[in-house]
Design a protein around this motif. Structure first.
Motif, mmCIF file in Angstrom:
data_model
loop_
_atom_site.group_PDB
_atom_site.id
_atom_site.type_symbol
_atom_site.label_atom_id
_atom_site.label_comp_id
_atom_site.label_asym_id
_atom_site.label_seq_id
_atom_site.Cartn_x
_atom_site.Cartn_y
_atom_site.Cartn_z
ATOM 1 N N THR A 96 4.632 1.452 -5.095
ATOM 2 C CA THR A 96 3.271 1.252 -4.605
ATOM 3 C C THR A 96 2.884 -0.203 -4.783
ATOM 4 O O THR A 96 3.539 -0.957 -5.505
ATOM 5 C CB THR A 96 2.271 2.086 -5.429
ATOM 6 N N SER A 97 1.801 -0.570 -4.132
ATOM 7 C CA SER A 97 1.222 -1.879 -4.399
ATOM 8 C C SER A 97 -0.282 -1.765 -4.352
ATOM 9 O O SER A 97 -0.857 -1.453 -3.311
ATOM 10 C CB SER A 97 1.702 -2.902 -3.367
ATOM 11 N N ALA A 98 -0.903 -2.000 -5.493
ATOM 12 C CA ALA A 98 -2.364 -1.978 -5.527
ATOM 13 C C ALA A 98 -2.905 -3.172 -4.758
ATOM 14 O O ALA A 98 -4.019 -3.151 -4.254
ATOM 15 C CB ALA A 98 -2.858 -2.002 -6.969
ATOM 16 N N LYS A 99 -2.085 -4.206 -4.635
ATOM 17 C CA LYS A 99 -2.548 -5.417 -3.964
ATOM 18 C C LYS A 99 -2.631 -5.198 -2.452
ATOM 19 O O LYS A 99 -3.640 -5.501 -1.832
ATOM 20 C CB LYS A 99 -1.601 -6.569 -4.287
ATOM 21 N N THR A 100 -1.549 -4.670 -1.860
ATOM 22 C CA THR A 100 -1.568 -4.465 -0.406
ATOM 23 C C THR A 100 -2.065 -3.071 -0.048
ATOM 24 O O THR A 100 -2.403 -2.813 1.099
ATOM 25 C CB THR A 100 -0.156 -4.623 0.182
ATOM 26 N N GLY A 101 -2.072 -2.173 -1.005
ATOM 27 C CA GLY A 101 -2.501 -0.800 -0.727
ATOM 28 C C GLY A 101 -1.348 0.102 -0.331
ATOM 29 O O GLY A 101 -1.559 1.292 -0.083
ATOM 30 N N MET A 102 -0.147 -0.433 -0.306
ATOM 31 C CA MET A 102 0.995 0.347 0.151
ATOM 32 C C MET A 102 1.195 1.607 -0.693
ATOM 33 O O MET A 102 1.292 1.542 -1.919
ATOM 34 C CB MET A 102 2.269 -0.500 0.084
ATOM 35 N N ASN A 103 1.267 2.735 -0.018
ATOM 36 C CA ASN A 103 1.547 4.036 -0.646
ATOM 37 C C ASN A 103 0.506 4.517 -1.659
ATOM 38 O O ASN A 103 0.703 5.542 -2.295
ATOM 39 C CB ASN A 103 2.919 4.037 -1.340
#
Lengths: 540, 229
Positions: free
Chosen positions: B180-187
């Motif tokens: 996941t990535s909290a920065k890009t929002g991925m997943n």
């Protein structure tokens, strides 16, 4: 000390001129534990205190009052065996452990060499941490374990300061072993080194500042309490009983910021010096309404304390009958909410040990801000670990009622910068004052104004208060009244059985004018007492 | 947001297959991931979700991304104790409230958070893909979960900070996993939605129904860094 350089004239004023009567702000029932004795804060009284508490741990007592005697519900069994999921990986090895015990006589020689080193060269350079910036700090604080393991350093990385920590441990244990005594302080050039030794923790302050040794020892004790509030005394003892050489930083990681902010708070907050809490001025009907909102909506079993704090000032405190809060514990709470930004983002549920209340276990704190601007903080302290949702419901109801009756607005109005300035007292030449009512452990003080707006000036002002406080509370020659003319201001300190007053005047004021002003000030405080202080002690 | 948008749409298609009895017209992004914090009264189910993992792996950031769609950049704000947030999501047309406990990663809070494991319906275990030790600690965390959590707890392993480049550390721990990535929002949405769906399926499932496998589900839905970005 700024005052030292000033041309001094000190006169002890005769008592008759000051009209002493009962202390304004007195009330029938206090909610804070009044501890006016300056020295009672310093003593290594935790051992004896705990021994007494063994018999009656407050938390256990409250838990037992409940119908279920759940042994594990107060969190005191914080299990040291399960210190973390990494368990054995970081367990100190046996060889490490034995190195912690050092008491050989050959130390004497080493030690004198070390002492030489300290005293002869403050600029001795053997470590990359000892940069000019590091050395330029006027007040260093070091915390280490009994066996010399670094726990905390105010500046620099502890790992790079191991030798310094080693020296401090050696000094403490040398005096302890050879003389069966305990080291209290050292003077090395312009530095003073003050030691405070608790059972497992050694706290050391190295300062160039002017605070008295006693004051520094109080500050070190506060830091020790801060550590206890994170770990509890029982856990601390258990940890070091199991592994003498344990690296306490593992348990404290993330809480260094609380130690940092406590140190900053000490430099700015007279409440720690006075062992008193500052109350937010509010009309007494308003304060009553706020307290009643809590009483009505937070009547929950096992809730011990409920308090509202705004900008480090106490708005109200509702307590369980029988239990009182110590100002020192309240300062620890204030420091907690000042230092942790995360409380502003969401409702929080966190364990906190209040060492003066019960150093053997945790209370659970429900912490939330009631307003959008995050000024007004509600804390609900309970012994029940499972009551988060109950308390969260209480919070919602309390907030609704406070909005309905304009309680939050009253708080934010009172917090406005100009709402409590010195001109409200209407006394010319009076620049600032601290007034502590001893029986309620509360103090009041106006906002700082010109010329005390810059950090440097504020520091100087607190230096003056420290000086005044120290002179008056001098153990060799305690004073009741002290009038002191410094270079930039005149000071008057007055301590009676009921109160302590420290006032700062413009430098040209005469002694009789100052006394006159103080009498007027006392009359003003008396008139305003119901607004300035919390006079009702509200219980659930 | 494009990333999570396409994740969500893919999720919708899948959801129709898995067994939503009522087929609703074309799904839109907001249909699936809608939050109604105000009307909490009419939620159908409430589940407790806990975020756990080492200090600094981005638990709070992940949650804030999911809840508010924002990224907490700047200074490191460490959680003290446990923070609590609610989020109402919609699964198959019913509202599900997730009570999310965001725990402090620091060791001193471990003994405290243990007490809350047993109440949790789902655990999101995070590590930081750029931090080896947080990865190495997963095993210890899983041991701890075994010891303290309910037996049927839903576990999802998340490798956070996947927007950072670098060598990937992946080992099969036998639990649902994604990056996941909290920065890009991925997943991020997917992680929470998969949890919500799994919990709901578990509750609704008749003994004869096929089980919902959250691990397979996320495997079919998740994005890997590089795709779509």
């Amino acid at each position: 000390m700024a005052a030292k350089e000033a041309e001094q004239t000190e006169i002890e004023v005769e008592n008759e001129e000051l009209q002493e009567d009962i202390a304004p702000g007195d009330c029938g029932s206090a909610m804070l534990i009044a501890s006016d004795s300056f020295d009672s804060l310093v003593g290594n009284d935790y051992e004896t205190e705990l021994a007494i508490k063994k018999k009656k741990s407050h938390i256990n007592e409250i838990v037992r009052q409940g119908s279920f005697e759940q042994e594990d519900s107060c969190g005191e069994q914080a299990d040291v065996n399960h210190i973390g999921p990494y368990g054995d990986a970081t367990t100190p090895s046996a060889s490490e452990e034995s190195s912690g015990e050092q008491s050989d006589p050959s130390m004497t020689k080493e030690l004198s060499a070390v002492l030489d080193e300290i005293s002869k060269s403050p600029d001795h350079d053997d470590d990359d941490v000892k940069t000019p910036e590091w050395k330029a700090q006027s007040k260093h604080v070091f915390i280490l374990s009994d066996s010399g393991k670094p726990v905390y350093s105010r500046y620099g990385n502890e790992d790079k300061l191991v030798t310094v920590f080693g020296v401090m441990q050696a000094l403490v244990s040398f005096v302890q072993d050879s003389a069966h005594d305990s080291i209290r302080s050292l003077v090395a050039g312009e530095h003073r080194i003050i030691f405070l030794h608790h059972e497992n923790i050694i706290l050391v302050c190295v300062t160039r500042g002017s605070e008295s040794d006693r004051l520094i020892r109080i500050q070190l004790n506060y830091l020790y309490n801060q550590i206890l509030s994170v770990l509890t005394l029982s856990t601390l003892k258990k940890i070091f009983k199991q592994r003498r050489n344990y690296d306490l930083r593992r348990q404290l990681s993330g809480s260094e910021k609380f130690l940092d902010s406590l140190l900053t708070m000490m430099e700015r907050e007279p409440g720690l010096l006075l062992s008193a809490v500052r109350c937010l001025p509010l009309e007494c009907q308003t304060r009553d309404m706020i307290a009643q909102s809590i009483v009505q909506h937070a009547k929950v079993k096992d809730l011990v304390f409920a308090l509202i704090i705004a900008n480090s000032q106490l708005v109200t405190l509702v307590r369980m009958k029988k239990y009182f809060l110590h100002p020192m514990d309240l300062h620890i709470i204030i420091n907690l909410i000042n230092a942790a930004e995360s409380f502003k983002a969401a409702e929080s549920w966190t364990p906190i040990c209040l060492p003066k209340f019960d150093s053997s276990g945790f209370l659970q704190a429900h912490i939330s801000y009631l307003d959008e601007a995050c000024q007004t903080c509600l804390l609900l302290l309970t012994v029940d670990r499972d009551s988060f949702f109950t308390l969260s419901g209480c919070k919602t109801k309390i907030t609704e009622r406070l909005i309905k009756y304009n309680g939050l607005k009253a708080i934010s109005d009172s917090l406005r910068k100009d709402s409590y300035n010195i001109s409200k007292c209407g006394i010319s030449d009076l620049r600032h004052f601290l007034y502590k009512n001893k029986s309620t452990a509360q103090y009041t003080s106006p906002e700082l104004e010109a010329p005390y707006l810059s950090p440097g000036e504020q520091e100087r002002l607190f230096g003056l208060y420290h000086y005044l406080h120290n002179r008056i509370h001098s153990s060799a020659r305690p004073l009741k009244i002290l009038y002191h003319v410094g270079q930039y201001e005149a000071l008057l300190g007055w301590v009676t059985q009921g109160f302590e007053l420290y006032a700062v005047f413009s430098p040209l004021v005469t002694k009789s004018l100052a006394i006159n002003a103080v009498n007027k000030l006392m009359a003003w405080i008396r008139k305003e007492a119901s607004r300035l202080f919390i006079l009702e002690s509200v219980t659930f | 947001m494009r990333v999570s948008g396409c994740v969500a749409e893919a999720g919708a298609a899948h959801l129709a297959e898995v067994g939503s009895p009522v087929a609703r017209g074309p799904w839109t992004f907001s249909d699936i991931i809608s939050s109604h914090p105000e009307d909490e009264e009419d939620v159908d189910d409430t589940y407790k979700v806990m975020l756990i993992g080492d200090s600094g792996t981005g638990k709070t950031c992940l949650l804030v991304r999911f809840k508010d769609g924002a990224f907490l950049s700047g200074s490191f704000i460490s959680t003290v104790g446990i923070d609590f947030r609610n989020k109402v999501v919609e699964v198959d047309g019913t509202k599900v409230k997730l009570q999310i406990w965001d725990t402090a990663g620091q060791e001193r809070f471990r003994s405290v958070t243990h007490a809350y494991y047993r109440d949790a319906n789902a655990l999101l275990l995070l590590y930081d893909v750029t931090n080896k030790s947080s990865f190495d600690n997963i095993r210890a965390w899983l041991t701890e979960i075994n010891e303290y959590a309910q037996e049927d707890v839903v576990i999802m392993l998340l490798g956070n900070k996947a927007d950072m480049s670098g060598e990937r550390m992946i080992r099969d721990h036998g639990v649902a996993f994604m990056e996941t990535s909290a920065k890009t929002g991925m997943n991020v949405e997917l992680a929470f939605m998969a949890i919500a769906r799994d919990l709901k399926m578990k509750k609704m499932r008749q003994p004869s129904d096929p089980t919902f496998n959250v691990a397979e589900y996320v495997d079919s839905q998740k994005k890997t860094p590089g795709c779509c970005s």
